[in-house]
Design a protein around this motif. Sequence first.
Motif, PDB file in Angstrom:
ATOM      1  N   GLY A  84     -11.852  16.312  -0.504  1.00 52.60           N
ATOM      2  CA  GLY A  84     -10.353  16.436  -0.666  1.00 52.60           C
ATOM      3  C   GLY A  84      -9.717  18.144  -2.617  1.00 52.60           C
ATOM      4  N   ASP A  85      -9.449  19.320  -0.996  1.00 53.63           N
ATOM      5  CA  ASP A  85      -9.355  20.482  -1.431  1.00 53.63           C
ATOM      6  C   ASP A  85      -9.307  20.675  -2.914  1.00 53.63           C
ATOM      7  N   THR A  86      -6.928  19.671  -3.806  1.00 47.52           N
ATOM      8  CA  THR A  86      -6.756  19.560  -4.846  1.00 47.52           C
ATOM      9  C   THR A  86      -7.513  19.106  -5.595  1.00 47.52           C
TER      10      THR A  86
ATOM     11  N   ILE B  96       1.389  -1.231  -0.095  1.00 44.19           N
ATOM     12  CA  ILE B  96      -0.199  -0.089   0.623  1.00 44.19           C
ATOM     13  C   ILE B  96       0.666   1.614  -0.407  1.00 44.19           C
ATOM     14  N   PRO B  97       0.757   2.125  -1.138  1.00 45.26           N
ATOM     15  CA  PRO B  97       1.539   3.413  -0.998  1.00 45.26           C
ATOM     16  C   PRO B  97       1.331   4.268  -0.228  1.00 45.26           C
ATOM     17  N   TYR B  98       2.794   4.692   0.845  1.00 40.00           N
ATOM     18  CA  TYR B  98       2.541   5.371   1.948  1.00 40.00           C
ATOM     19  C   TYR B  98       2.857   6.574   1.408  1.00 40.00           C
ATOM     20  N   ALA B  99       2.790   7.832   1.229  1.00 40.37           N
ATOM     21  CA  ALA B  99       3.541   8.589   0.647  1.00 40.37           C
ATOM     22  C   ALA B  99       3.945   9.998   2.144  1.00 40.37           C
ATOM     23  N   GLY B 100       2.570  10.770   2.703  1.00 42.52           N
ATOM     24  CA  GLY B 100       3.240  11.243   3.710  1.00 42.52           C
ATOM     25  C   GLY B 100       2.481  10.608   4.768  1.00 42.52           C
ATOM     26  N   GLY B 101       1.579  10.179   4.669  1.00 40.39           N
ATOM     27  CA  GLY B 101       0.403   9.089   6.286  1.00 40.39           C
ATOM     28  C   GLY B 101      -0.163   9.772   6.339  1.00 40.39           C
ATOM     29  N   THR B 102      -0.650  11.177   6.179  1.00 39.34           N
ATOM     30  CA  THR B 102      -1.576  11.897   6.906  1.00 39.34           C
ATOM     31  C   THR B 102      -3.104  11.387   6.753  1.00 39.34           C
ATOM     32  N   ASP B 103      -3.202  10.679   5.746  1.00 37.47           N
ATOM     33  CA  ASP B 103      -4.778  10.141   5.883  1.00 37.47           C
ATOM     34  C   ASP B 103      -4.391   8.432   5.920  1.00 37.47           C
ATOM     35  N   LEU B 104      -3.848   8.315   5.770  1.00 37.57           N
ATOM     36  CA  LEU B 104      -3.093   6.436   5.676  1.00 37.57           C
ATOM     37  C   LEU B 104      -3.414   5.935   6.985  1.00 37.57           C
ATOM     38  N   MET B 105      -2.509   6.674   8.110  1.00 37.46           N
ATOM     39  CA  MET B 105      -2.476   6.537   9.472  1.00 37.46           C
ATOM     40  C   MET B 105      -3.471   7.285  10.251  1.00 37.46           C
ATOM     41  N   VAL B 106      -4.339   8.380   9.733  1.00 39.56           N
ATOM     42  CA  VAL B 106      -5.282   8.242  10.197  1.00 39.56           C
ATOM     43  C   VAL B 106      -6.516   6.861   9.986  1.00 39.56           C
ATOM     44  N   ARG B 107      -6.769   6.662   9.246  1.00 40.88           N
ATOM     45  CA  ARG B 107      -7.341   5.106   9.044  1.00 40.88           C
ATOM     46  C   ARG B 107      -6.789   3.704   9.483  1.00 40.88           C
ATOM     47  N   SER B 108      -5.551   4.147   9.564  1.00 41.74           N
ATOM     48  CA  SER B 108      -4.291   2.575  10.200  1.00 41.74           C
ATOM     49  C   SER B 108      -5.409   2.609  11.681  1.00 41.74           C
TER      50      SER B 108
ATOM     51  N   ASN C 114      -6.133  23.853   9.991  1.00 39.79           N
ATOM     52  CA  ASN C 114      -6.496  22.544  10.248  1.00 39.79           C
ATOM     53  C   ASN C 114      -7.902  22.164  10.138  1.00 39.79           C
ATOM     54  N   ALA C 115      -9.369  22.803   9.611  1.00 39.43           N
ATOM     55  CA  ALA C 115     -10.258  21.974   9.680  1.00 39.43           C
ATOM     56  C   ALA C 115     -10.870  21.408   8.043  1.00 39.43           C
ATOM     57  N   LEU C 116     -11.143  20.544   8.116  1.00 42.56           N
ATOM     58  CA  LEU C 116     -11.897  20.000   6.672  1.00 42.56           C
ATOM     59  C   LEU C 116     -12.747  20.685   6.257  1.00 42.56           C
TER      60      LEU C 116
ATOM     61  N   CYS D  51      -5.916  10.436  -4.429  1.00 47.71           N
ATOM     62  CA  CYS D  51      -5.607   8.654  -4.129  1.00 47.71           C
ATOM     63  C   CYS D  51      -6.332   8.580  -2.947  1.00 47.71           C
ATOM     64  N   ASN D  52      -6.789   9.388  -2.024  1.00 44.73           N
ATOM     65  CA  ASN D  52      -7.940   9.083  -1.097  1.00 44.73           C
ATOM     66  C   ASN D  52      -9.101   9.847  -1.292  1.00 44.73           C
ATOM     67  N   ALA D  53      -8.978  10.338  -2.559  1.00 47.09           N
ATOM     68  CA  ALA D  53     -10.732  10.372  -3.320  1.00 47.09           C
ATOM     69  C   ALA D  53     -11.684  10.978  -2.890  1.00 47.09           C
TER      70      ALA D  53
ATOM     71  N   THR E  27       5.105  17.677  -1.775  1.00 48.21           N
ATOM     72  CA  THR E  27       4.555  18.001  -0.303  1.00 48.21           C
ATOM     73  C   THR E  27       3.592  19.275  -0.835  1.00 48.21           C
ATOM     74  N   LEU E  28       1.936  19.309  -0.367  1.00 49.06           N
ATOM     75  CA  LEU E  28       1.660  20.274  -0.401  1.00 49.06           C
ATOM     76  C   LEU E  28       2.974  21.706  -0.251  1.00 49.06           C
ATOM     77  N   SER E  29       3.274  22.061   1.025  1.00 53.84           N
ATOM     78  CA  SER E  29       4.504  22.559   1.458  1.00 53.84           C
ATOM     79  C   SER E  29       5.317  23.005  -0.087  1.00 53.84           C
TER      80      SER E  29
ATOM     81  N   GLY F  82      -0.320  13.571  -4.266  1.00 51.59           N
ATOM     82  CA  GLY F  82      -1.007  12.199  -4.625  1.00 51.59           C
ATOM     83  C   GLY F  82      -1.557  11.585  -3.965  1.00 51.59           C
ATOM     84  N   GLY F  83      -1.339  12.100  -2.644  1.00 50.59           N
ATOM     85  CA  GLY F  83      -2.691  11.005  -1.060  1.00 50.59           C
ATOM     86  C   GLY F  83      -3.725  11.823  -1.102  1.00 50.59           C
ATOM     87  N   ASN F  84      -4.166  13.539  -1.650  1.00 48.65           N
ATOM     88  CA  ASN F  84      -5.135  13.923  -1.399  1.00 48.65           C
ATOM     89  C   ASN F  84      -5.966  13.779  -2.581  1.00 48.65           C
TER      90      ASN F  84
END
Length: 292
Positions: A119-121, A24-36, A187-189, A113-115, A76-78, A109-111
Amino acid sequence: MKDTALRPRDLKEALILRRETGGIPYAGGTDLMVRSARWGTVNADADRPVMFIGHLEELRQVATEPGFLVIGACATLSSLRDHPDVPVLLTRIIGSMASPAVRNMATMGGNVCNASPAGDTIPYLLAMNGTVLCASTDDRKEIPVNEFISGPGTTILAPDEIVTGFRIPRYQFDHEFHKKVAARRANALTKASIVALARKIDDRLVDLRLAFGAVGPKVLRSPDCEQALVDSLPGTNGRHEREEILAAVLKRYARILSPIDDQRSTADYRGTVVIRLARHFLKEVLGLSYQP
Ligand SMILES: Cc1cc2nc3c(=O)[nH]c(=O)nc-3n(C[C@H](O)[C@H](O)[C@H](O)COP(=O)(O)OP(=O)(O)OC[C@H]3O[C@@H](n4cnc5c(N)ncnc54)[C@H](O)[C@@H]3O)c2cc1C
């Protein structure tokens, strides 16, 4: 649950590992970790290893091609926010996402692929007719973002593929508008969002694109509604007539939205707010003053 974490040296090795292990691709992990399932570990929620790709230089680049900007999936977004070739509208959208700390890890990519419909982008990519670049050991594909995302949280990415980046036409618009409605700035979705673009020739509308976030299972765009406005406006200089056309098209938009109630907002609020934002943008483009 596999405890293995793979760290390929380059894209070629990543694609081989993806094919052989389904990692499973793990880029920044900011979505993947939340789902872990196990917060704070590299475990994902499946019986597959995690494969770190965020460090792969081939996937972190921003390049210009004639008529296009190509953004690496793991930029990265930055880094995108600070890049001189990234259009101002996209840098503004990125600036509205998460916090600087999250943006230092999170990738475009993570934004995508998280679909997430929020997702803001994604509205930007959709409005720009951007495409998703996918690679496997045997193939390269370029897929329009709307086809790539198949539903909330799902994509058509094949099990042996990785997203390598995004190709975005370099196109100038006379009017560009982005609004993210959220509980607070950092930090607000997104509760709901809009990216709107318009181009005119001799005061005649020739290109119009409206993409709405978080008001349906996917980020939404309606080429029919856009074309209806472009087609019906020439020759209608009367204010009243223009107002009527605009009202009719906004009603069509309202019918195709399918927002939901969730912890962030209500369906009613989401639907109402994006139609108002669209009206605000279109009145400005059509030279009709905005009346709330
Ligand atoms: C505090 C906080 C605030 C946030 N605020 C926002 C916000 O304002 N707006 C917003 O849109 N999002 C927000 N997010 C969500 C998240 O940060 C973004 O979606 C981010 O861009 C995800 O990127 P990532 O690299 O961390 O993805 P990851 O977590 O690494 O991956 C996300 C998904 O994409 C897959 N994936 C990643 N890269 C690839 C690739 N190259 N090829 C194939 N599959 C891939 C992963 O397997 C996973 O399924 C926030 C998250 C947090 C924790």
